[in-house]
Design a protein around this motif. Structure first.
Motif, PDB file in Angstrom:
ATOM      1  N   PHE A  18      34.775  42.473  41.778  1.00  0.00           N
ATOM      2  CA  PHE A  18      36.339  43.112  41.807  1.00  0.00           C
ATOM      3  C   PHE A  18      36.930  42.574  40.571  1.00  0.00           C
ATOM      4  O   PHE A  18      37.094  41.462  40.167  1.00  0.00           O
ATOM      5  CB  PHE A  18      36.713  42.261  43.071  1.00  0.00           C
ATOM      6  N   GLY A  19      37.247  43.703  39.765  1.00  0.00           N
ATOM      7  CA  GLY A  19      38.198  43.358  38.592  1.00  0.00           C
ATOM      8  C   GLY A  19      39.625  43.129  38.960  1.00  0.00           C
ATOM      9  O   GLY A  19      40.318  43.932  39.625  1.00  0.00           O
ATOM     10  N   GLY A  20      40.234  41.996  38.432  1.00  0.00           N
ATOM     11  CA  GLY A  20      41.520  41.702  39.146  1.00  0.00           C
ATOM     12  C   GLY A  20      42.987  42.286  38.360  1.00  0.00           C
ATOM     13  O   GLY A  20      43.977  41.653  38.427  1.00  0.00           O
ATOM     14  N   ILE A  21      42.560  43.092  37.226  1.00  0.00           N
ATOM     15  CA  ILE A  21      43.697  43.435  36.327  1.00  0.00           C
ATOM     16  C   ILE A  21      44.690  44.597  37.387  1.00  0.00           C
ATOM     17  O   ILE A  21      45.904  44.331  37.329  1.00  0.00           O
ATOM     18  CB  ILE A  21      43.223  44.286  35.094  1.00  0.00           C
ATOM     19  N   LEU A  33      47.193  42.248  49.131  1.00  0.00           N
ATOM     20  CA  LEU A  33      46.331  41.363  49.685  1.00  0.00           C
ATOM     21  C   LEU A  33      45.163  41.916  50.494  1.00  0.00           C
ATOM     22  O   LEU A  33      44.100  41.706  50.595  1.00  0.00           O
ATOM     23  CB  LEU A  33      47.205  40.425  50.751  1.00  0.00           C
ATOM     24  N   ALA A  34      45.578  43.239  51.239  1.00  0.00           N
ATOM     25  CA  ALA A  34      44.954  44.088  52.111  1.00  0.00           C
ATOM     26  C   ALA A  34      43.704  44.694  50.954  1.00  0.00           C
ATOM     27  O   ALA A  34      42.686  44.638  51.582  1.00  0.00           O
ATOM     28  CB  ALA A  34      45.607  45.310  52.870  1.00  0.00           C
ATOM     29  N   VAL A  35      44.126  45.021  49.981  1.00  0.00           N
ATOM     30  CA  VAL A  35      42.816  45.528  49.068  1.00  0.00           C
ATOM     31  C   VAL A  35      41.965  44.433  48.916  1.00  0.00           C
ATOM     32  O   VAL A  35      40.486  44.741  48.791  1.00  0.00           O
ATOM     33  CB  VAL A  35      43.467  46.099  47.620  1.00  0.00           C
ATOM     34  N   VAL A  36      42.296  43.273  48.262  1.00  0.00           N
ATOM     35  CA  VAL A  36      41.394  42.152  48.206  1.00  0.00           C
ATOM     36  C   VAL A  36      40.458  41.887  49.435  1.00  0.00           C
ATOM     37  O   VAL A  36      39.172  41.883  49.439  1.00  0.00           O
ATOM     38  CB  VAL A  36      42.072  41.007  47.578  1.00  0.00           C
ATOM     39  N   PRO A 219      34.904  46.766  38.001  1.00  0.00           N
ATOM     40  CA  PRO A 219      35.839  47.753  37.743  1.00  0.00           C
ATOM     41  C   PRO A 219      37.091  47.068  38.562  1.00  0.00           C
ATOM     42  O   PRO A 219      37.217  46.628  39.602  1.00  0.00           O
ATOM     43  CB  PRO A 219      35.446  48.932  38.712  1.00  0.00           C
ATOM     44  N   GLY A 220      38.386  47.527  38.086  1.00  0.00           N
ATOM     45  CA  GLY A 220      39.614  47.074  38.806  1.00  0.00           C
ATOM     46  C   GLY A 220      39.818  48.084  39.824  1.00  0.00           C
ATOM     47  O   GLY A 220      39.343  49.280  39.915  1.00  0.00           O
ATOM     48  N   MET A 221      40.359  47.483  41.014  1.00  0.00           N
ATOM     49  CA  MET A 221      40.446  48.152  42.169  1.00  0.00           C
ATOM     50  C   MET A 221      41.803  47.895  42.604  1.00  0.00           C
ATOM     51  O   MET A 221      42.419  46.684  42.736  1.00  0.00           O
ATOM     52  CB  MET A 221      39.507  47.792  43.251  1.00  0.00           C
ATOM     53  N   ALA A 222      42.647  48.962  42.841  1.00  0.00           N
ATOM     54  CA  ALA A 222      44.110  48.862  43.257  1.00  0.00           C
ATOM     55  C   ALA A 222      44.428  49.413  44.471  1.00  0.00           C
ATOM     56  O   ALA A 222      45.518  49.490  44.949  1.00  0.00           O
ATOM     57  CB  ALA A 222      45.034  49.355  42.431  1.00  0.00           C
ATOM     58  N   ASN A 230      33.989  52.874  45.037  1.00  0.00           N
ATOM     59  CA  ASN A 230      33.145  52.063  44.157  1.00  0.00           C
ATOM     60  C   ASN A 230      31.947  51.586  44.989  1.00  0.00           C
ATOM     61  O   ASN A 230      30.786  51.496  44.280  1.00  0.00           O
ATOM     62  CB  ASN A 230      33.945  50.962  43.500  1.00  0.00           C
ATOM     63  N   LEU A 231      32.262  51.208  46.040  1.00  0.00           N
ATOM     64  CA  LEU A 231      31.098  50.653  46.918  1.00  0.00           C
ATOM     65  C   LEU A 231      30.190  51.857  47.207  1.00  0.00           C
ATOM     66  O   LEU A 231      28.872  51.555  47.179  1.00  0.00           O
ATOM     67  CB  LEU A 231      31.557  50.103  48.431  1.00  0.00           C
ATOM     68  N   ALA A 232      30.717  53.051  47.385  1.00  0.00           N
ATOM     69  CA  ALA A 232      29.609  54.054  47.604  1.00  0.00           C
ATOM     70  C   ALA A 232      28.980  54.516  46.303  1.00  0.00           C
ATOM     71  O   ALA A 232      27.747  54.609  46.446  1.00  0.00           O
ATOM     72  CB  ALA A 232      30.530  55.505  48.028  1.00  0.00           C
ATOM     73  N   ALA A 233      29.745  54.452  45.132  1.00  0.00           N
ATOM     74  CA  ALA A 233      28.914  54.623  43.908  1.00  0.00           C
ATOM     75  C   ALA A 233      27.731  53.613  43.800  1.00  0.00           C
ATOM     76  O   ALA A 233      26.630  54.121  43.505  1.00  0.00           O
ATOM     77  CB  ALA A 233      30.142  54.635  42.681  1.00  0.00           C
ATOM     78  N   ALA A 234      27.914  52.272  44.128  1.00  0.00           N
ATOM     79  CA  ALA A 234      27.070  51.223  43.981  1.00  0.00           C
ATOM     80  C   ALA A 234      25.875  51.273  44.797  1.00  0.00           C
ATOM     81  O   ALA A 234      24.715  51.039  44.603  1.00  0.00           O
ATOM     82  CB  ALA A 234      27.709  49.826  44.106  1.00  0.00           C
TER      83      ALA A 234
END
Ligand code: SF4
Ligand code: SF4
Length: 346
Positions: A18-21, A33-36, A219-222, A230-234
């Motif tokens: 998880f990229g934190g930018i 918070l919900a995203v993280v 990758p950054g995730m917002a 991103n999880l589906a891609a991974a």
């Protein structure tokens, strides 16, 4: 989710981190918070942030606090002296609500002088080694946008990890840095696996990066939607011919004007911050327009003074047409600020 050892450390990281930018740009603390928490619940165990990413450490710290030991937290300091690093380290512990940090990185080390300061006897690196002995820090890493600097840092054998941009448009790290890192047992962390969001087929981009010899991509995730995508891609494996064709098209169409933030183009004889301007649209889009300051406005004003001498173009290893780009981007940034009625923070 698939995990990989982070170099020779005893950390096992999910290959998608998880990229934190961009979390700084989420409207509302609860939403951020919900995203993280969603990323953590879905199995991501590596979270990367930095002192410089405004509220990112705070959000990640609060979201992960209840199950701290299940996650690997990496953060960074921009400081290059012992007092600054000590202060930043203490602040990071506090903002992250933790008694230890898994990976503390020297952030964006761009020249040999900075590296020398970091490595000096009784310097910042030795300070962090003392924190390791105290049990408040597990590993020390380094990040950069300048290949020759991070290769030099990696060669010292004094860092556990290297973090550098890597994606279909920016592949240079694969030539020398990655073989060196693998030989020395360093963890390889990929920043900007989507080239900061400019690669149009994000799914293809993640799949391609994860098919390369790296430890973890961040990758950054917002949003929750981005986490799921991103999880589906991974989970999808290496890209097929259609995805590769999309990536090739972006390489052709975006690559020729894509700034890698390496700084080789500097200095400009007119005092223009060429490297900053060349990468600025992307930077503010990702990290939030609210980060613009009055100093930035002056920077873009100054960009309009470009004399098209092409000194910077001669230095840019990627052949960017900077004498056209610098005034054009400066104008767009000033127009954009004007249109949005954005007020600088300071
Ligand atoms: S082309 Fe413009 S930005 Fe580049 S060095 Fe010359 S004056 Fe500076
Ligand atoms: S313009 Fe070229 S030399 Fe300057 S920072 Fe960007 S990629 Fe590097």
């Amino acid at each position: 989710m698939e995990k990989a050892p982070l170099g020779n450390t005893d950390l096992k990281v999910t290959r998608l981190g998880f990229g934190g930018i961009p979390i700084q740009t989420v409207a509302g603390r609860e939403e951020a918070l919900a995203v993280v928490r969603h990323a953590a619940d879905r199995g991501i165990n590596f979270f990367d942030t930095a002192r410089g990413y405004t509220i990112s450490e705070e959000i990640i710290g609060e979201a992960l606090e209840a199950h701290r030991d299940q996650y690997i937290i990496a953060t960074k300091t921009p400081s290059r002296d012992v007092d600054g690093v000590a202060r930043d380290f203490q602040t990071s512990l506090s903002k992250l609500r933790t008694s230890y940090i898994d990976l503390y990185q020297f952030h964006n080390v761009m020249d040999e002088e900075s590296l020398t300061k970091i490595l000096a006897p009784n310097g910042p690196l030795e300070y962090l080694q003392m924190e390791q002995r105290r049990g408040r820090l597990r590993y020390i890493g380094i990040t950069s946008h300048r290949l020759e600097t991070i290769i030099k840092a990696a060669s010292t054998g004094r860092f556990a990890t290297v973090q550098f941009p890597f994606n279909y448009i920016e592949k240079a790290a694969a030539e020398e840095l990655y073989p060196l890192a693998h030989r020395l047992g360093l963890g390889v962390i990929v920043m900007k696996p989507l080239a900061g969001g400019v690669i149009r087929n994000a799914n293809a981009s993640i799949r391609w990066v994860l098919s390369q010899p790296i430890s973890v991509a961040i990758p950054g995730m917002a949003s929750v939607t981005e986490v799921d995508a991103n999880l589906a891609a991974a989970a999808a494996g290496a890209p097929g011919p259609d995805e590769l064709a999309d990536l090739e098209r972006d390489l052709r169409e975006i690559g020729p004007t894509f700034c890698r933030r390496c700084g080789y183009c500097m200095p400009c004889p007119e005092g223009i911050q060429t490297n900053f301007i060349a990468s600025s649209e992307l930077f503010f889009k990702r990290s939030g327009w609210g980060r613009l300051t009055k100093a930035h406005l002056q920077t873009f004003d100054k960009g309009l003074d470009c004399q098209a001498c092409k000194t910077c173009e001669g230095r840019c290893p990627y052949g960017l047409p900077l004498s056209e780009m610098v005034p054009a981007i400066s104008r767009r940034m000033l127009d954009h600020i004007n249109e949005l009625g954005l007020k600088p923070e300071r």
